[in-house]
Design a protein around this motif. Structure first.
Motif, PDB file in Angstrom:
ATOM      1  N   VAL A 104       0.853  -1.189   0.000  1.00  0.00           N
ATOM      2  CA  VAL A 104       0.000   0.000   0.000  1.00  0.00           C
ATOM      3  C   VAL A 104       0.890   1.240   0.000  1.00  0.00           C
ATOM      4  CG1 VAL A 104      -1.748   1.306   1.273  1.00  0.00           C
ATOM      5  CG2 VAL A 104      -1.847  -1.194   1.224  1.00  0.00           C
ATOM      6  N   THR A 105       0.552   2.188  -0.870  1.00  0.00           N
ATOM      7  CA  THR A 105       1.329   3.415  -0.978  1.00  0.00           C
ATOM      8  C   THR A 105       0.414   4.628  -0.849  1.00  0.00           C
ATOM      9  OG1 THR A 105       2.964   4.576  -2.334  1.00  0.00           O
ATOM     10  CG2 THR A 105       1.119   3.545  -3.505  1.00  0.00           C
ATOM     11  N   LEU A 106       1.014   5.798  -0.697  1.00  0.00           N
ATOM     12  CA  LEU A 106       0.260   7.038  -0.507  1.00  0.00           C
ATOM     13  C   LEU A 106       0.502   7.989  -1.674  1.00  0.00           C
ATOM     14  CD1 LEU A 106       0.999   7.687   3.288  1.00  0.00           C
ATOM     15  CD2 LEU A 106      -1.054   6.648   2.305  1.00  0.00           C
ATOM     16  N   ARG A 107      -0.543   8.701  -2.090  1.00  0.00           N
ATOM     17  CA  ARG A 107      -0.443   9.696  -3.144  1.00  0.00           C
ATOM     18  C   ARG A 107      -1.135  10.990  -2.692  1.00  0.00           C
ATOM     19  NH1 ARG A 107       2.685   6.627  -4.521  1.00  0.00           N
ATOM     20  NH2 ARG A 107       2.977   5.509  -6.505  1.00  0.00           N
ATOM     21  N   PRO A 108      -0.472  12.150  -2.900  1.00  0.00           N
ATOM     22  CA  PRO A 108      -1.112  13.426  -2.555  1.00  0.00           C
ATOM     23  C   PRO A 108      -2.364  13.668  -3.400  1.00  0.00           C
ATOM     24  CG  PRO A 108       1.243  13.701  -2.970  1.00  0.00           C
ATOM     25  CD  PRO A 108       0.883  12.318  -3.435  1.00  0.00           C
ATOM     26  N   ILE A 109      -3.268  14.479  -2.863  1.00  0.00           N
ATOM     27  CA  ILE A 109      -4.489  14.826  -3.588  1.00  0.00           C
ATOM     28  C   ILE A 109      -4.225  16.125  -4.358  1.00  0.00           C
ATOM     29  CG2 ILE A 109      -6.965  15.270  -3.398  1.00  0.00           C
ATOM     30  CD1 ILE A 109      -6.770  13.918  -0.594  1.00  0.00           C
ATOM     31  N   LYS A 110      -4.401  16.078  -5.646  1.00  0.00           N
ATOM     32  CA  LYS A 110      -4.078  17.204  -6.515  1.00  0.00           C
ATOM     33  C   LYS A 110      -4.986  18.403  -6.229  1.00  0.00           C
ATOM     34  CE  LYS A 110      -3.084  18.068 -11.408  1.00  0.00           C
ATOM     35  NZ  LYS A 110      -3.139  17.461 -12.770  1.00  0.00           N
ATOM     36  N   ASN A 111      -4.357  19.577  -6.124  1.00  0.00           N
ATOM     37  CA  ASN A 111      -5.075  20.847  -5.935  1.00  0.00           C
ATOM     38  C   ASN A 111      -5.928  20.886  -4.667  1.00  0.00           C
ATOM     39  OD1 ASN A 111      -4.055  21.816  -8.410  1.00  0.00           O
ATOM     40  ND2 ASN A 111      -5.738  20.849  -9.544  1.00  0.00           N
ATOM     41  N   LEU A 112      -5.530  20.104  -3.675  1.00  0.00           N
ATOM     42  CA  LEU A 112      -6.260  20.115  -2.405  1.00  0.00           C
ATOM     43  C   LEU A 112      -5.247  20.037  -1.265  1.00  0.00           C
ATOM     44  CD1 LEU A 112      -8.980  20.074  -0.929  1.00  0.00           C
ATOM     45  CD2 LEU A 112      -8.964  17.582  -1.094  1.00  0.00           C
ATOM     46  N   ASN A 113      -5.184  21.082  -0.479  1.00  0.00           N
ATOM     47  CA  ASN A 113      -4.258  21.123   0.652  1.00  0.00           C
ATOM     48  C   ASN A 113      -4.909  20.438   1.852  1.00  0.00           C
ATOM     49  OD1 ASN A 113      -2.042  21.710   2.255  1.00  0.00           O
ATOM     50  ND2 ASN A 113      -2.796  23.739   2.802  1.00  0.00           N
ATOM     51  N   SER A 114      -5.067  19.129   1.727  1.00  0.00           N
ATOM     52  CA  SER A 114      -5.755  18.372   2.774  1.00  0.00           C
ATOM     53  C   SER A 114      -4.761  17.972   3.855  1.00  0.00           C
ATOM     54  CB  SER A 114      -6.396  17.115   2.173  1.00  0.00           C
ATOM     55  OG  SER A 114      -5.401  16.294   1.592  1.00  0.00           O
ATOM     56  N   GLY A 115      -5.158  18.134   5.073  1.00  0.00           N
ATOM     57  CA  GLY A 115      -4.278  17.748   6.163  1.00  0.00           C
ATOM     58  C   GLY A 115      -4.851  18.165   7.495  1.00  0.00           C
ATOM     59  N   ARG A 116      -4.108  17.862   8.534  1.00  0.00           N
ATOM     60  CA  ARG A 116      -4.552  18.191   9.886  1.00  0.00           C
ATOM     61  C   ARG A 116      -3.375  18.753  10.681  1.00  0.00           C
ATOM     62  NH1 ARG A 116      -5.293  12.029  12.364  1.00  0.00           N
ATOM     63  NH2 ARG A 116      -3.100  11.430  12.269  1.00  0.00           N
ATOM     64  N   GLN A 117      -3.684  19.674  11.556  1.00  0.00           N
ATOM     65  CA  GLN A 117      -2.687  20.233  12.446  1.00  0.00           C
ATOM     66  C   GLN A 117      -2.619  19.377  13.703  1.00  0.00           C
ATOM     67  OE1 GLN A 117      -0.545  22.756  12.057  1.00  0.00           O
ATOM     68  NE2 GLN A 117       0.296  22.373  14.098  1.00  0.00           N
ATOM     69  N   ILE A 118      -1.406  18.970  14.080  1.00  0.00           N
ATOM     70  CA  ILE A 118      -1.204  18.204  15.312  1.00  0.00           C
ATOM     71  C   ILE A 118      -0.681  19.160  16.377  1.00  0.00           C
ATOM     72  CG2 ILE A 118       0.017  16.299  16.410  1.00  0.00           C
ATOM     73  CD1 ILE A 118       0.179  14.943  13.695  1.00  0.00           C
ATOM     74  N   ASP A 119      -1.369  19.228  17.510  1.00  0.00           N
ATOM     75  CA  ASP A 119      -1.032  20.166  18.579  1.00  0.00           C
ATOM     76  C   ASP A 119      -0.994  19.450  19.923  1.00  0.00           C
ATOM     77  OD1 ASP A 119      -1.070  22.467  16.861  1.00  0.00           O
ATOM     78  OD2 ASP A 119      -3.260  22.451  16.964  1.00  0.00           O
ATOM     79  N   LEU A 120      -0.311  20.083  20.856  1.00  0.00           N
ATOM     80  CA  LEU A 120      -0.378  19.685  22.262  1.00  0.00           C
ATOM     81  C   LEU A 120      -1.304  20.656  22.979  1.00  0.00           C
ATOM     82  CD1 LEU A 120       3.152  18.743  23.675  1.00  0.00           C
ATOM     83  CD2 LEU A 120       1.058  17.422  23.895  1.00  0.00           C
ATOM     84  N   LEU A 121      -2.284  20.130  23.692  1.00  0.00           N
ATOM     85  CA  LEU A 121      -3.176  20.946  24.496  1.00  0.00           C
ATOM     86  C   LEU A 121      -2.836  20.721  25.971  1.00  0.00           C
ATOM     87  CD1 LEU A 121      -6.584  20.220  22.693  1.00  0.00           C
ATOM     88  CD2 LEU A 121      -4.751  21.786  22.022  1.00  0.00           C
ATOM     89  N   VAL A 122      -2.762  21.814  26.717  1.00  0.00           N
ATOM     90  CA  VAL A 122      -2.357  21.695  28.121  1.00  0.00           C
ATOM     91  C   VAL A 122      -2.967  22.845  28.911  1.00  0.00           C
ATOM     92  CG1 VAL A 122      -0.199  22.909  27.577  1.00  0.00           C
ATOM     93  CG2 VAL A 122      -0.369  21.601  29.686  1.00  0.00           C
TER      94      VAL A 122
END
Length: 301
Positions: free
Chosen positions: A256-274
């Motif tokens: 299984v491999t990964l491919r970016p989605i064209k013309n879509l800045n899809s993603g998530r921000q990973i944060d520490l909450l405290v």
């Protein structure tokens, strides 16, 4: 007015219900209600009000809850100055994280040389994005993720430490015809069969965006939140999936491999909450720096 009453008001602001406060503080709901009633006697303006069947804070209650957080922070700062470094080093740090971050950084954090970090107690929490801030009531540090287009974390109640932005990619079998492309557009993938998370989680959000851009509803065959399971289903079925680039990498079969989605800045921000009061502990700062370094190595790959 007593400190424990202020704490209960603060927890009600963060957790949203009397039952949730009672569960977090290991007391009965009636005890929570009694303490809130006692606190109310100290103020002429109402601190809480009914919203349907729920008890919520009024504007005045929110002001007092914010003051309660400030009091807790001040007391924690003083306590940190009183404790010796040796005493603080023996106090465990409680860390919660979503499943995929736990799979990738919990073990590396435990591999730090003996004595460099205090004892670490980990828990995985599979919650929707909006439920991460409430976890700071039960944990010293909470690893959370947030989609960029959604509401910001409530920084009036918690401190937010950014760690990384993680793209969400199309997961595809290497022998699938679409794997020959470096990027995949929404129009190319919309007619495929899908493995995605349940609604309210990042992969499902991205698939909804793909569907909107392609102008078609997707064919979702499997809904699973565990990325290792999703990867196995992609391999076995030929379905496409949407997986995070860094945290899912270690769980994927080489087929299984990964491919970016064209013309879509899809993603998530990973944060520490405290909660702010925990930042006065030197050992918490040490663990935060260790988490930063571990996430940085994960991103570099």
């Amino acid at each position: 007015m007593e400190l424990h009453q202020l704490r209960i008001l603060r927890e009600l602001a963060d957790l949203g219900s009397v039952n949730a406060v009672a569960k977090a503080l290991f007391v009965s709901p009636s005890a929570v209600s009694q303490h809130l009633a006692q606190l109310q006697r100290s103020f002429p303006a109402p601190l809480t009000q009914k919203d349907g069947r729920r008890l919520v804070l009024t504007a005045e209650g929110k002001l007092l809850a914010a003051a309660a957080a400030s009091v807790a922070s001040t007391l924690a700062e003083v306590a940190a100055k009183i404790r010796t470094q040796e005493q603080d080093q023996n106090v465990p740090i409680r860390i919660a994280g979503f499943h995929s971050i736990g799979q990738t950084i919990f073990a590396p954090l435990l591999s730090y040389p003996h004595g460099q970090l205090p004892p670490l107690h980990f828990s995985d929490e599979d919650v929707s994005q909006q439920d991460f801030p409430a976890l700071t009531s039960s944990y010293d540090l909470v690893l959370a993720h947030r989609m960029p287009h959604t509401a910001a974390w409530p920084e009036d109640r918690i401190a937010v430490i950014p760690l990384a932005f993680e793209p969400l990619d199309i997961a595809i079998r290497r022998d699938h015809p679409l794997a020959n492309f470096e990027e995949l557009s929404p129009e190319q993938v919309i007619d495929e069969r899908w493995v995605v998370s349940r609604s309210g989680y990042s992969p499902a959000d991205v698939l909804e965006t793909i569907a909107a851009l392609a102008g078609k509803a997707p064919r979702v065959e499997h809904r699973v939140n565990d990325y290792a399971t999703a990867g196995a289903l992609i391999q076995a079925s030929g379905c496409l999936g949407i997986l995070p680039r860094f945290t899912a990498r270690q769980t994927l079969n080489e087929q299984v491999t990964l491919r970016p989605i064209k013309n879509l800045n899809s993603g998530r921000q990973i944060d520490l909450l405290v909660r702010a009061e925990h930042l006065h502990r030197g050992t918490v700062e040490e663990v935060i720096e260790a988490i930063r370094n571990t996430v940085k190595r994960l991103v570099i790959g």
